[in-house]
Enzyme design. Structure first.
Site, PDB file in Angstrom:
ATOM      1  N   SER A 133       0.845  -1.190   0.000  1.00 43.64           N
ATOM      2  CA  SER A 133       0.000   0.000   0.000  1.00 43.64           C
ATOM      3  C   SER A 133       0.879   1.237   0.000  1.00 43.64           C
ATOM      4  O   SER A 133       2.025   1.200   0.438  1.00 43.64           O
ATOM      5  CB  SER A 133      -0.885   0.003   1.250  1.00 43.64           C
ATOM      6  OG  SER A 133      -1.516   1.253   1.424  1.00 43.64           O
ATOM      7  N   TYR A 146      -1.247  -0.510  10.667  1.00 39.16           N
ATOM      8  CA  TYR A 146      -1.426  -0.784   9.237  1.00 39.16           C
ATOM      9  C   TYR A 146      -0.226  -0.308   8.424  1.00 39.16           C
ATOM     10  O   TYR A 146       0.341  -1.069   7.623  1.00 39.16           O
ATOM     11  CB  TYR A 146      -2.701  -0.104   8.737  1.00 39.16           C
ATOM     12  CG  TYR A 146      -2.962  -0.318   7.266  1.00 39.16           C
ATOM     13  CD1 TYR A 146      -3.365  -1.553   6.785  1.00 39.16           C
ATOM     14  CD2 TYR A 146      -2.793   0.721   6.346  1.00 39.16           C
ATOM     15  CE1 TYR A 146      -3.600  -1.761   5.433  1.00 39.16           C
ATOM     16  CE2 TYR A 146      -3.028   0.531   4.997  1.00 39.16           C
ATOM     17  CZ  TYR A 146      -3.431  -0.714   4.541  1.00 39.16           C
ATOM     18  OH  TYR A 146      -3.652  -0.917   3.199  1.00 39.16           O
TER      19      TYR A 146
END
Length: 246
Positions: A133, A146
């Protein structure tokens, strides 16, 4: 000759869309995820084989890989897409949230690479693709778990590419921005340059077909975050703090 791929996290979001996209383009797709019901529904599409699998269970990954190997399955593409996102509070860090996030976002990627990669070796053009990501490009609020897990994934993929350079297996790192999936639909903040999941799958498919080593989209978000990363460290931190307050 028909090509074969294995896609993790295939029960929803990017993984599901990729499974459908590859199958529609004539591939045999092994769709792996924990949700058997969702996989059974996905497997109604021609060319898709449901592979129920808890990716946080290392023994289960090894057993599944052994069964596929014994069945003579040869993968041309191993696409490790499964992931999760949990936000945390810095004043009371939830250790369990970190464990859950790293278990699926990082440890499962390493374990799946270890046990499924041998299935690539008999392919004429084997590809290992790992979804990370853009989140780790910038210190976003409450994204300690995350973002850190995705930073680990990206480093793992980049280092793996170096060590597999002479193996014949090409390593591809996929770093998308915000994609409209059930996971991001839970977010309660603005997501700039949000990409429809169908468009994301098409971009990933075309980029892997073209052999791109690093796949980032949308370009506008990638450029924006790159420019932010060039700012002096203290200024970048202050900007992140101002964004948090908005």
């Amino acid at each position: 000759m028909t090509s074969t791929c294995l896609i993790t996290g295939a029960s929803s979001g990017i993984g599901r869309q990729l499974a459908q996209h590859y199958a529609a383009n004539g591939w045999i797709v092994y769709a792996a995820a924990r949700s058997k019901d969702k996989l059974d529904d996905l497997a109604k599409s021609a060319g898709i084989i449901a592979l129920p699998l808890d990716l946080t269970d290392t023994a289960a990954i090894q057993d599944t890989a052994t069964r596929l190997q014994q069945a003579g399955v040869v993968l041309d593409l191993l696409l490790l897409n499964a992931g999760t996102c949990e936000y945390v509070e810095a004043t009371n860090l939830d250790l369990a949230a970190f464990e859950r996030t790293f278990a699926i976002n990082f440890q499962a990627v390493v374990a799946a690479t270890k046990f499924f990669m041998p299935l690539l070796k008999a392919s004429l053009s084997p590809q290992l693709a790992i979804v990370s990501s853009m989140a780790h490009f910038f210190p976003f609020t409450r994204a300690e778990a995350y973002g850190a897990s995705k930073a680990a994934v990206s480093y793992f993929a980049d280092s793996l590419r170096v060590d597999l350079a002479d193996s014949g297996i090409s390593v591809h790192l996929i770093e998308p921005g915000f994609v409209d999936t059930p996971l991001t639909q839970k977010n309660d903040f603005a997501m700039p340059f949000l990409v429809p999941v169908e468009q994301a799958a098409e971009r990933i498919y075309r980029a892997l077909q073209a052999g791109q080593s690093r796949i980032r989209f949308p370009r506008r978000l990638s450029v924006t975050l790159k420019l932010l990363s060039l700012l002096p460290y203290n200024l970048r931190s202050k900007m992140a703090q101002r964004m948090k307050q908005q």
